[in-house]
Design an enzyme around this catalytic site. Structure first.
Site, PDB file in Angstrom:
ATOM      1  N   ASP A  74     -23.639  -5.922   2.683  1.00  0.00           N
ATOM      2  CA  ASP A  74     -23.912  -7.350   2.877  1.00  0.00           C
ATOM      3  C   ASP A  74     -25.421  -7.599   2.953  1.00  0.00           C
ATOM      4  OD1 ASP A  74     -21.024  -7.835   3.289  1.00  0.00           O
ATOM      5  OD2 ASP A  74     -21.372  -6.673   5.108  1.00  0.00           O
TER       6      ASP A  74
ATOM      7  N   HIS B  22     -18.155  -7.645   9.368  1.00  0.00           N
ATOM      8  CA  HIS B  22     -18.136  -7.458   7.918  1.00  0.00           C
ATOM      9  C   HIS B  22     -16.885  -8.147   7.381  1.00  0.00           C
ATOM     10  CE1 HIS B  22     -18.123  -5.913   3.898  1.00  0.00           C
ATOM     11  NE2 HIS B  22     -16.916  -5.421   4.100  1.00  0.00           N
TER      12      HIS B  22
HETATM   13  P1  NAX Z   1      -9.329   3.202  -2.596  1.00  0.00           P
HETATM   14  O1  NAX Z   1      -7.980   2.652  -2.341  1.00  0.00           O
HETATM   15  O2  NAX Z   1      -9.800   3.422  -3.999  1.00  0.00           O
HETATM   16  O3  NAX Z   1      -9.466   4.607  -1.847  1.00  0.00           O
HETATM   17  C1  NAX Z   1      -9.067   4.804  -0.528  1.00  0.00           C
HETATM   18  C2  NAX Z   1      -8.687   6.264  -0.390  1.00  0.00           C
HETATM   19  O4  NAX Z   1      -8.441   6.520   0.981  1.00  0.00           O
HETATM   20  C3  NAX Z   1      -7.424   6.648  -1.160  1.00  0.00           C
HETATM   21  O5  NAX Z   1      -7.695   7.777  -1.965  1.00  0.00           O
HETATM   22  C4  NAX Z   1      -6.419   6.974  -0.047  1.00  0.00           C
HETATM   23  O6  NAX Z   1      -5.544   8.001  -0.408  1.00  0.00           O
HETATM   24  C5  NAX Z   1      -7.354   7.402   1.065  1.00  0.00           C
HETATM   25  N1  NAX Z   1      -6.776   7.312   2.410  1.00  0.00           N
HETATM   26  C6  NAX Z   1      -5.908   6.387   2.900  1.00  0.00           C
HETATM   27  N2  NAX Z   1      -5.585   6.669   4.163  1.00  0.00           N
HETATM   28  C7  NAX Z   1      -6.246   7.786   4.491  1.00  0.00           C
HETATM   29  C8  NAX Z   1      -6.310   8.587   5.664  1.00  0.00           C
HETATM   30  N3  NAX Z   1      -5.580   8.284   6.748  1.00  0.00           N
HETATM   31  N4  NAX Z   1      -7.101   9.675   5.668  1.00  0.00           N
HETATM   32  C9  NAX Z   1      -7.810   9.997   4.565  1.00  0.00           C
HETATM   33  N5  NAX Z   1      -7.786   9.295   3.423  1.00  0.00           N
HETATM   34  C10 NAX Z   1      -7.027   8.193   3.389  1.00  0.00           C
HETATM   35  O7  NAX Z   1     -10.331   2.264  -1.798  1.00  0.00           O
HETATM   36  P2  NAX Z   1     -11.920   2.103  -1.970  1.00  0.00           P
HETATM   37  O8  NAX Z   1     -12.191   1.100  -3.005  1.00  0.00           O
HETATM   38  O9  NAX Z   1     -12.529   3.453  -2.096  1.00  0.00           O
HETATM   39  O10 NAX Z   1     -12.294   1.440  -0.567  1.00  0.00           O
HETATM   40  C11 NAX Z   1     -12.165   2.129   0.648  1.00  0.00           C
HETATM   41  C12 NAX Z   1     -12.329   1.191   1.821  1.00  0.00           C
HETATM   42  O11 NAX Z   1     -13.627   0.626   1.842  1.00  0.00           O
HETATM   43  C13 NAX Z   1     -11.362   0.004   1.828  1.00  0.00           C
HETATM   44  O12 NAX Z   1     -10.842  -0.153   3.148  1.00  0.00           O
HETATM   45  C14 NAX Z   1     -12.259  -1.168   1.483  1.00  0.00           C
HETATM   46  O13 NAX Z   1     -11.758  -2.384   2.003  1.00  0.00           O
HETATM   47  C15 NAX Z   1     -13.533  -0.752   2.154  1.00  0.00           C
HETATM   48  N6  NAX Z   1     -14.777  -1.432   1.742  1.00  0.00           N
HETATM   49  C16 NAX Z   1     -15.708  -1.671   2.701  1.00  0.00           C
HETATM   50  C17 NAX Z   1     -16.921  -2.259   2.407  1.00  0.00           C
HETATM   51  C18 NAX Z   1     -17.944  -2.511   3.460  1.00  0.00           C
HETATM   52  O14 NAX Z   1     -18.954  -3.092   3.143  1.00  0.00           O
HETATM   53  N7  NAX Z   1     -17.767  -2.108   4.723  1.00  0.00           N
HETATM   54  C19 NAX Z   1     -17.237  -2.686   1.023  1.00  0.00           C
HETATM   55  C20 NAX Z   1     -16.412  -2.009  -0.023  1.00  0.00           C
HETATM   56  C21 NAX Z   1     -14.968  -1.788   0.339  1.00  0.00           C
HETATM   57  O15 NAX Z   1     -14.253  -2.973   0.094  1.00  0.00           O
END
Ligand code: NAX
Length: 328
Positions: free
Chosen positions: A159, A187
């Protein structure tokens, strides 16, 4: 030769993980002279894809990368961790209420916080990226009573970087001339990007812009809703820019902010600026000697006050909900 730093990344097989791991391994997370060992945590269904990414990491022959281990067990993944990037989370799906989302993530971040508490290195630094990042960080922190609370942070650097980019676009200034931008609060779409203390080449940014209408109707919503705009355009959520922000967050935490500048991070509130103590809220922060410190004494004007308060109220509501659910 330096001992390698153990970096644990959760959600390693996801799209942010794919953009993040190569940059960590190339030395951009900690510095070009710091060897790293990667410890990847995935759910069982994600392990095979993480192994594929590990093959590609091997194929880069990064001189600083001294090992990659893949786990589906949090205790093992956080064992000896010096830096933990908590990226994997349960996304909100159609029909999911906030309570459902918080409960699902409580089931992830509570146990991960405990695993960090029980297994990580004494100098552990945690960045939570997975949403809802601030409250997930709070849940993890509350499950790690033996770890100093200030080692748990949530990411608002994306952000922050978005705000700098929008301000540069509006004013024609170079990104490198912009300093002291602040993201306050959660966020989420309630976040408040604040340029009243920001500077462009040493001059006050709000005065340079001199357009409160643009601030209220354009700048703030553009920054706060940028994630949705990226999804709309790309068909997938921000990944490379999120990974970049995670790199920036940790690099700054470890190596410090530039003199005369600050950054934004979700850190445990000490009660500054009326943010209830203990909440993990975004503040203007400096970093020095491996610690973030909230910038003190800023004047909060009548434009900013209600916007900060609204975002903090959302954090309070999330905290109250996870308390009610017994997650903290
Ligand atoms: P993806 O869905 O591509 O990848 C998430 C991965 O996490 C998957 O491979 C899944 O198998 C794994 N996972 C799920 N539960 C798990 C657990 N208990 N232990 C270990 N691995 C686990 O998501 P992606 O685009 O990589 O985003 C990841 C996260 O970042 C999401 O929650 C998203 O909302 C968040 N974001 C946060 C941002 C921020 O500024 N704070 C911005 C970008 C993003 O939106």
């Amino acid at each position: 030769t330096r001992t390698p730093v153990n970096v644990t990344v959760t959600g390693a097989a996801g799209q942010i993980g794919y953009a993040l791991l190569f940059r960590i391994a190339s030395g951009q997370l900690l510095g070009a002279d710091v060897p790293v060992k990667l410890r990847l945590l995935e759910i069982p269904q994600g392990v095979k894809a993480a192994e594929g990414t590990a093959m590609e990491l091997d194929d880069c022959a990064f001189p600083l990368l001294q090992g990659i281990d893949i786990f589906d067990d949090a205790n093992q993944a956080f064992s000896g961790a010096n830096v933990a990037l908590l990226v994997g989370a349960r996304p909100r799906t159609a029909g999911m209420e906030r309570g459902d989302l918080l409960a699902a993530n409580g089931g992830i971040f509570g146990p991960q916080g405990k695993a960090i508490n029980d297994n990580a290195a004494d100098d552990i630094k945690v960045l939570v990226v997975g949403n809802p990042a601030n409250t997930n960080a709070l849940i993890a922190q509350q499950h790690a009573p033996d770890v100093p609370a200030d080692r748990f942070t949530a990411m608002t650097r994306l952000d922050h970087n978005r705000a700098i980019a929008q301000l540069a676009k509006k004013t024609g200034a170079a990104v490198s001339d912009i300093s002291k931008v602040t993201i306050w609060g959660n966020h989420s779409a309630t976040q408040y990007p604040d340029i009243f203390h920001a500077e462009i080449a040493g001059k006050n940014a709000a005065e340079a812009v001199a357009d409160e209408q643009w601030l209220a109707d354009d700048f703030i919503p553009t920054v706060a809703k940028r994630g949705a705009a990226i999804i709309d355009a790309r068909g997938a959520s921000s990944a490379a820019s999120a990974a970049n922000a995670a790199i920036d967050h940790v690099y700054t935490w470890v190596n410090g902010t530039a003199e005369g500048d600050w950054t934004s991070a979700g850190v445990v509130s000490d009660g500054s600026y009326g943010v209830p103590e203990g909440l993990i809220s975004s503040f203007p922060v400096t970093a020095k000697n491996g610690r973030f410190e909230i910038v003190q004494g800023l004047d909060i004007n009548a434009f900013s006050r209600p916007r900060i308060d609204a975002s903090v109220a959302e954090l309070v509501a999330e905290r109250d909900e996870v308390k009610k659910l017994g997650l903290i």
